[in-house]
Motif scaffolding. Structure first.
Motif, PDB file in Angstrom:
ATOM      1  N   GLU A 366       0.829  -1.212   0.000  1.00 42.27           N
ATOM      2  CA  GLU A 366       0.000   0.000   0.000  1.00 42.27           C
ATOM      3  C   GLU A 366       0.856   1.252   0.000  1.00 42.27           C
ATOM      4  OE1 GLU A 366      -3.479   2.094   2.729  1.00 42.27           O
ATOM      5  OE2 GLU A 366      -2.904  -0.001   3.072  1.00 42.27           O
ATOM      6  N   ASN A 367       1.997   1.197   0.686  1.00 46.46           N
ATOM      7  CA  ASN A 367       2.896   2.344   0.745  1.00 46.46           C
ATOM      8  C   ASN A 367       3.960   2.303  -0.354  1.00 46.46           C
ATOM      9  OD1 ASN A 367       1.730   3.589   3.015  1.00 46.46           O
ATOM     10  ND2 ASN A 367       2.776   2.172   4.390  1.00 46.46           N
ATOM     11  N   GLY A 368       3.875   1.306  -1.229  1.00 48.78           N
ATOM     12  CA  GLY A 368       4.844   1.232  -2.316  1.00 48.78           C
ATOM     13  C   GLY A 368       6.073   0.434  -1.983  1.00 48.78           C
ATOM     14  N   GLU A 369       6.291   0.066  -0.726  1.00 51.87           N
ATOM     15  CA  GLU A 369       7.450  -0.697  -0.303  1.00 51.87           C
ATOM     16  C   GLU A 369       7.015  -1.682   0.779  1.00 51.87           C
ATOM     17  OE1 GLU A 369      10.851   2.773  -0.622  1.00 51.87           O
ATOM     18  OE2 GLU A 369       9.173   2.940   0.774  1.00 51.87           O
ATOM     19  N   LYS A 370       7.718  -2.806   0.843  1.00 51.46           N
ATOM     20  CA  LYS A 370       7.375  -3.801   1.848  1.00 51.46           C
ATOM     21  C   LYS A 370       8.642  -4.388   2.437  1.00 51.46           C
ATOM     22  CE  LYS A 370       4.424  -7.780   2.772  1.00 51.46           C
ATOM     23  NZ  LYS A 370       3.452  -8.754   2.204  1.00 51.46           N
ATOM     24  N   ASN A 391      20.182   4.443   2.102  1.00 55.38           N
ATOM     25  CA  ASN A 391      21.123   5.252   2.856  1.00 55.38           C
ATOM     26  C   ASN A 391      20.430   5.774   4.122  1.00 55.38           C
ATOM     27  OD1 ASN A 391      19.466   7.354   1.982  1.00 55.38           O
ATOM     28  ND2 ASN A 391      20.907   8.064   0.421  1.00 55.38           N
ATOM     29  N   TYR A 392      21.090   6.666   4.822  1.00 54.23           N
ATOM     30  CA  TYR A 392      20.562   7.166   6.091  1.00 54.23           C
ATOM     31  C   TYR A 392      19.184   7.806   5.916  1.00 54.23           C
ATOM     32  CZ  TYR A 392      20.740   9.495  10.679  1.00 54.23           C
ATOM     33  OH  TYR A 392      20.473   9.907  11.963  1.00 54.23           O
ATOM     34  N   ARG A 393      19.034   8.620   4.874  1.00 49.13           N
ATOM     35  CA  ARG A 393      17.762   9.302   4.653  1.00 49.13           C
ATOM     36  C   ARG A 393      16.675   8.323   4.200  1.00 49.13           C
ATOM     37  NH1 ARG A 393      21.727  11.982   2.562  1.00 49.13           N
ATOM     38  NH2 ARG A 393      21.249  11.431   0.400  1.00 49.13           N
ATOM     39  N   GLY A 394      17.076   7.315   3.411  1.00 50.90           N
ATOM     40  CA  GLY A 394      16.108   6.328   2.959  1.00 50.90           C
ATOM     41  C   GLY A 394      15.540   5.514   4.104  1.00 50.90           C
ATOM     42  N   VAL A 399      11.089   4.803   8.454  1.00 48.67           N
ATOM     43  CA  VAL A 399      10.638   4.978   9.836  1.00 48.67           C
ATOM     44  C   VAL A 399       9.446   5.929   9.883  1.00 48.67           C
ATOM     45  CG1 VAL A 399      11.284   5.848  12.129  1.00 48.67           C
ATOM     46  CG2 VAL A 399      12.896   4.446  10.832  1.00 48.67           C
ATOM     47  N   GLU A 400       9.526   7.025   9.141  1.00 46.63           N
ATOM     48  CA  GLU A 400       8.417   7.982   9.110  1.00 46.63           C
ATOM     49  C   GLU A 400       7.147   7.355   8.547  1.00 46.63           C
ATOM     50  OE1 GLU A 400       9.498  11.527   7.098  1.00 46.63           O
ATOM     51  OE2 GLU A 400      11.130  12.038   8.478  1.00 46.63           O
ATOM     52  N   LYS A 401       7.292   6.432   7.602  1.00 44.94           N
ATOM     53  CA  LYS A 401       6.137   5.756   7.012  1.00 44.94           C
ATOM     54  C   LYS A 401       5.582   4.650   7.905  1.00 44.94           C
ATOM     55  CE  LYS A 401       7.531   6.524   2.184  1.00 44.94           C
ATOM     56  NZ  LYS A 401       7.998   5.856   0.935  1.00 44.94           N
ATOM     57  N   GLY A 402       6.299   4.333   8.982  1.00 43.02           N
ATOM     58  CA  GLY A 402       5.860   3.267   9.869  1.00 43.02           C
ATOM     59  C   GLY A 402       6.236   1.880   9.402  1.00 43.02           C
TER      60      GLY A 402
END
Length: 760
Positions: A366-370, A391-394, A399-402
C-alpha cells in the motif's frame, strides 16, 4: 644566476680583457662578448630581484610535526589576507608597512594559535627586523592537513622567497586552476587518476568531459603521498588537459566509478560508468565506457537506459570475496551498499546488481514498499536483486512511514562524543590491515572516521577527524597510498566555497586537499560490537576476530566496548571467569585474555581538570580573555590567572562541576561551569543576579584519551546472579551490580555481511 655570481662573472671577464689588450682583434671580440655578458647578467639579476622581492618570510607549522600547514589565513587589521602555500609559507609584502611592527591574526579550521591578551589568535610581526619568522599552531583536527593536490601555485610563497621547492607535479603547460571530485584505479602496474570538471586558464568552460593523469604506485617507486602526488597529466598537442572521453552529443560528462576487471576474452579492462548531463544535471545519457590503451582515453562501450533516472554519484568500488565464489565489487553510496560480480558481462547488466536491503524485490504494498520479516517479526537484511539499498535518509523515510522501527534501521551513525546523529553522506569504505576492520571516511564539511566488522556495518560510533569552514565534499581514502602497514592513511576531497557563506580562498577554492591520519591515535580507538552467541547452553561474549565463521549462532549484539586499553587510568579489562560459570570479571590491569575493555564506573576527574586553559568570558570589559592554570595539591584546588586583574577565590570542584568567585575591575562575579571533553562551559552572574552571562574555556593541548569517560552513549553494564547463573544487561533492575560502563547499541539488527572477506 645569483647577483654575486653576476658580479664574479663581470670581474672575471674584466681580467681576461686586460690580458688580451694587445690583441686588437681579440680585444674587439671580447669587448662585444663582455657587453653581452653584462646585459645577460643584468637581466638575470633583475629577474632574481623580482623573484626575491623584499618580502618578509613567515612559515606556519604544526607544533607536533614541524610540518608547514597549508591554507592558514593571516589577516591584518585593514583586511589584507594572505594564505599559506603547501609548505606553510607566506611571502608578506605590503608597501608602507615593511619598516615597523605589525599586528595580524591567524585562523585556520582545525588549527589554533596561542590566545593573546585580547583573546585573539594574534601575533605581532617585527617587519623592521628583517628576519623571517616561524609560528606554531596547535592542531585540533585529528587529521593533518598536508597539501593541495591540484591547481597552480602550490608553492607560490616559498618560490617568491627564493627558497627551493619540493618536486612538484608535472602540471600541464596550459595549467589547471581547479579540479573536482577524484576517482582512481590501479591499472597495469600504474594508477589512473580521474577528475570531474576542470577549470583551465584558456576558457570559462575548461574541460568538462573528465580530466586524467597517471602516476606510479608508491609500492613500486618508493614515494609517499605526504608531499603530494606526481601526476603525469594526459594532455592534448598544446599541453592542455584534454577530455578523457568524447561523446557525439553535447553535455558535461562525469564518471560515477572506475573498476579494474579481468575479462577472460579481453584481459585486464578498466571500466567507467559515465553520465552525460544537461545544464541542470539531468541525464541525457548513461552507460559504460572502456579504456583504450593506445588512445589513452575511454571509449563508449554500451549505453544503459535503465540508469537514466539515477543522479550522479562518486563511488569507490572495492573487491570482496564470499566463500569460494568469484569476487564481487562492492559499491558504497552513502553507506547504502550494492554489489556486482567482477566481470564485464555482469557490470553492464543492471538486473545483475544486488543490494543489501530489507525491502522485498519489486513487491508493491500500500505504501509502495514492503519490508521482509522473519518469524518473530525482525526485518531480514540480506543481498537481493531488483530492490534498492537504503542510505541514512532512505531508512529514516521508512521509519516515518511506519515500515521500520527506529531500532530496526541498519545505519545509526552518530558522533561518539556528543551522540548527535550523523548523516555521513558520500565517502569511501575499505579494508584496513592495521585495524583489521573495514574503515570509512565520509562527510561534507565535517569529515568522519568509522570502523565496522563487515562492509555493511554495524556503522554506529564515528569520530570527527577534520573540520572546515567551507564545503569539503566527496572525500575518499585511497587504500593503495597507506603506509606503515595501514596505520597511516591519506584522504582527499574537493574544497570549495559552494554552499558556504565564506569568501573563496584563492588557489585553494575548487581543488583537492589532502590529509594524513594516523590510526594509532588514542582518539581513534572506537567502540566495537560485543557479540553474544550460545554454545552448549552457555552464552559467550566475544569481539570479532577475522571472519565470524559461526555468525549463525549470534543471538544479539547487546552493547559496544573497546578492543584495547586506552589512556592511563580510564579503562578496565573484562575477562571470563575460569570456572566456567559464565561470570565476567573486571580487572584494572591490561591482560591478554580480555574479552573486551569497558570504562571504569567512576571517572578520574582530577587529571582532567588539572592543566592550562584559555578562558573567554562575555562581560562588559575590553579585558575578557585570560589563560588559567588549574592545579590540585593534597586535596585542595588552586586557580591562577596569567595576568593581573583576575582574582579567584572560593574554588570548589565536585566531579565534573566547578564554582568560583571572580573579582575583576572591582566587580565580583560568581562563575559555575561544567567539564566536557577538553572544554569547560559555564555561566556567571554578579551579586544577586541570575547566571545570565556565558563563559567558556578550552584546555591547551586538547583532549586526551582520558576524556573517553565523557563519551556519549556510555551506559552501565550490570551483573545479575540468579542461583549461580550470571546474566548481564545494560538495563537496571533490582539486584544489579555495575561492573563497568559500555556503549549502548541503538540497533536490534544482527544479520550483517559476516562472510565478506577483503581481496587485498
Amino acid at each position: 644566476m645569483s647577483k654575486r655570481g653576476c658580479q664574479q662573472k663581470v670581474v672575471q671577464w674584466k681580467n681576461v680583457t686586460g690580458l688580451l689588450d694587445a690583441f686588437s682583434f681579440y680585444r674587439l671580440a671580447l669587448k662585444q662578448y663582455y657587453i653581452i655578458i653584462l646585459a645577460l647578467c643584468a637581466m638575470g639579476c633583475k629577474d632574481l630581484n623580482r623573484g626575491t622581492m623584499p618580502a618578509f618570510g613567515i612559515r606556519i607549522v604544526d607544533e607536533n610535526t614541524g610540518q608547514g600547514i597549508p591554507m592558514v589565513a593571516l589577516e591584518t587589521l585593514h583586511s589584507v589576507v594572505y594564505h599559506t602555500d603547501n609548505s606553510g609559507y607566506i611571502a608578506f609584502y605590503e608597501p608602507g608597512l615593511m619598516k615597523q611592527k605589525l599586528y595580524a591574526q591567524l585562523s585556520s579550521a582545525g588549527y589554533r594559535y596561542t590566545q593573546d591578551q585580547f583573546g585573539k589568535q594574534g601575533v605581532v610581526l617585527d617587519l623592521a627586523g628583517g628576519r623571517d619568522t616561524i609560528l606554531s599552531m596547535t592542531r585540533t583536527n585529528l587529521a593533518e592537513r598536508l597539501c593541495r593536490l591540484t591547481g597552480t601555485g602550490k608553492y607560490v610563497h616559498q618560490r617568491a622567497l627564493g627558497l627551493k621547492v619540493p618536486q612538484a607535479s608535472a602540471a600541464p603547460k596550459g595549467g589547471i586552476l581547479g579540479q573536482d571530485s577524484n576517482l582512481a584505479a590501479k591499472y597495469k602496474g600504474k594508477v589512473l587518476w580521474i577528475w570531474g570538471d576542470s577549470f583551465l586558464p584558456q576558457s570559462y568552460y575548461g574541460n568538462f568531459s573528465v580530466s586524467g593523469a597517471w602516476s606510479s604506485l608508491p609500492s613500486t617507486d618508493s614515494w609517499s603521498a605526504k608531499e603530494g602526488i606526481n601526476y603525469q597529466y594526459i594532455v592534448n598537442s598544446k599541453g592542455q588537459s584534454r577530455p578523457m572521453i568524447k561523446l557525439k552529443q553535447q553535455g558535461y560528462v562525469w564518471f560515477d566509478w572506475l573498476m579494474n576487471i579481468s575479462d577472460e576474452r579481453l584481459g585486464e579492462q578498466l571500466v567507467a560508468k559515465y553520465a552525460r548531463v544537461d545544464a541542470f544535471f539531468g541525464n541525457y545519457e548513461r552507460g559504460l565506457a572502456l579504456f583504450d590503451d593506445e588512445a589513452d582515453t575511454f571509449k563508449k562501450y554500451k549505453e544503459v537506459s535503465t540508469w537514466l533516472p539515477e543522479g550522479h554519484e562518486c563511488i569507490h568500488p572495492f573487491l570482496v570475496r564470499q566463500d569460494e565464489t568469484e569476487p564481487y565489487y562492492y559499491l558504497a553510496s552513502e553507506l547504502a551498499m550494492s554489489r556486482i560480480s567482477s566481470s564485464l558481462d555482469a557490470v553492464v547488466r543492471p538486473e545483475r546488481y544486488e543490494q543489501f536491503s530489507c525491502l522485498l524485490p519489486a513487491t508493491k504494498s500500500e505504501n509502495g514498499e514492503k519490508v521482509e520479516r522473519d518469524e518473530i517479526g525482525q526485518p531480514i537484511y540480506k543481498w537481493r536483486r531488483n530492490t534498492k539499498a537504503l542510505n541514512y535518509r532512505g531508512e529514516s523515510d521508512l521509519v516515518e512511514k511506519g515500515l521500520l522501527a527506529q531500532s530496526e534501521k541498519l545505519l545509526h551513525t552518530r558522533d561518539v562524543w556528543s551522540g548527535e546523529p550523523i548523516d555521513v553522506g558520500r565517502g569511501s569504505v575499505s579494508w584496513n590491515a592495521y585495524r583489521k576492520r573495514w574503515i570509512m571516511i565520509g562527510g561534507k564539511q565535517d569529515i568522519w572516521y568509522g570502523e565496522a566488522d563487515t562492509p555493511v556495518g554495524p556503522w554506529i560510533y564515528l569520530q570527527k577527524v577534520a573540520s572546515h569552514n567551507q564545503f569539503f565534499y566527496n572525500p575518499v581514502h585511497h587504500a593503495f597510498l597507506d603506509e606503515e602497514r595501514g596505520s597511516r592513511i591519506y584522504f582527499e576531497g574537493t574544497f570549495t566555497k559552494f554552499f558556504s557563506q565564506e569568501p573563496p580562498i584563492p588557489r585553494y577554492d575548487y581543488n583537492q586537499l589532502q590529509y594524513g591520519l594516523s590510526l594509532d591515535h588514542p582518539d581513534l580507538i572506537l567502540p566495537v560490537p560485543v557479540y553474544v552467541s550460545e554454545s552448549q547452553r552457555e552464552k559467550r561474549f566475544s569481539l570479532r576476530k577475522g571472519t565470524l565463521e559461526n555468525s549463525a549462532s549470534i543471538q544479539e549484539i547487546p552493547f559496544f566496548a573497546l578492543d584495547r586499553k586506552i589512556g592511563k587510568d580510564a579503562t578496565i579489562a573484562v575477562i571470563s571467569s575460569a570456572d566456567g560459570s559464565g561470570k565476567l570479571v573486571a580487572r584494572s590491569e591490561n591482560t591478554a585474555d580480555a574479552l573486551f575493555y569497558g570504562i571504569k564506573p567512576a571517572c578520574a576527574y582530577t587529571d582532567l581538570w588539572q592543566g592550562n586553559w584559555d578562558m573567554d568570558i562575555a562581560f562588559r570589559s575590553f579585558d575578557n580573555s585570560v589563560s588559567l592554570a588549574l592545579k590540585s595539591d593534597d586535596g585542595s584546588w588552586y586557580l591562577t590567572a596569567s595576568k593581573e586583574g583576575y582574582q579567584f577565590d572560593g574554588l570548589q570542584i565536585d566531579g565534573d562541576s566547578l564554582s568560583v568567585e571572580l573579582l575583576h575591575e572591582e566587580t565580583k562575579y560568581t562563575l559555575i561551569g561544567k567539564l566536557g571533553p577538553g572544554t569547560i562551559k559555564g555561566r556567571f552572574g554578579k551579586g544577586d543576579e541570575l547566571f545570565q552571562g556565558k563563559w567558556t574555556a578550552m584546555k591547551k593541548g586538547g583532549k586526551t584519551a582520558e576524556w573517553i569517560c565523557f563519551s556519549s552513549g556510555l551506559v552501565p553494564l550490570y551483573e545479575y546472579n540468579k542461583n549461580g547463573v550470571y546474566h548481564y544487561s545494560t538495563q537496571y533492575s533490582d539486584g544489579g551490580r555495575m561492573i563497568c560502563k559500555v556503549w549502548e547499541n541503538p540497533s536490534s539488527v544482527i544479520n550483517y555481511d559476516f562472510g565478506a572477506v577483503p581481496v587485498e
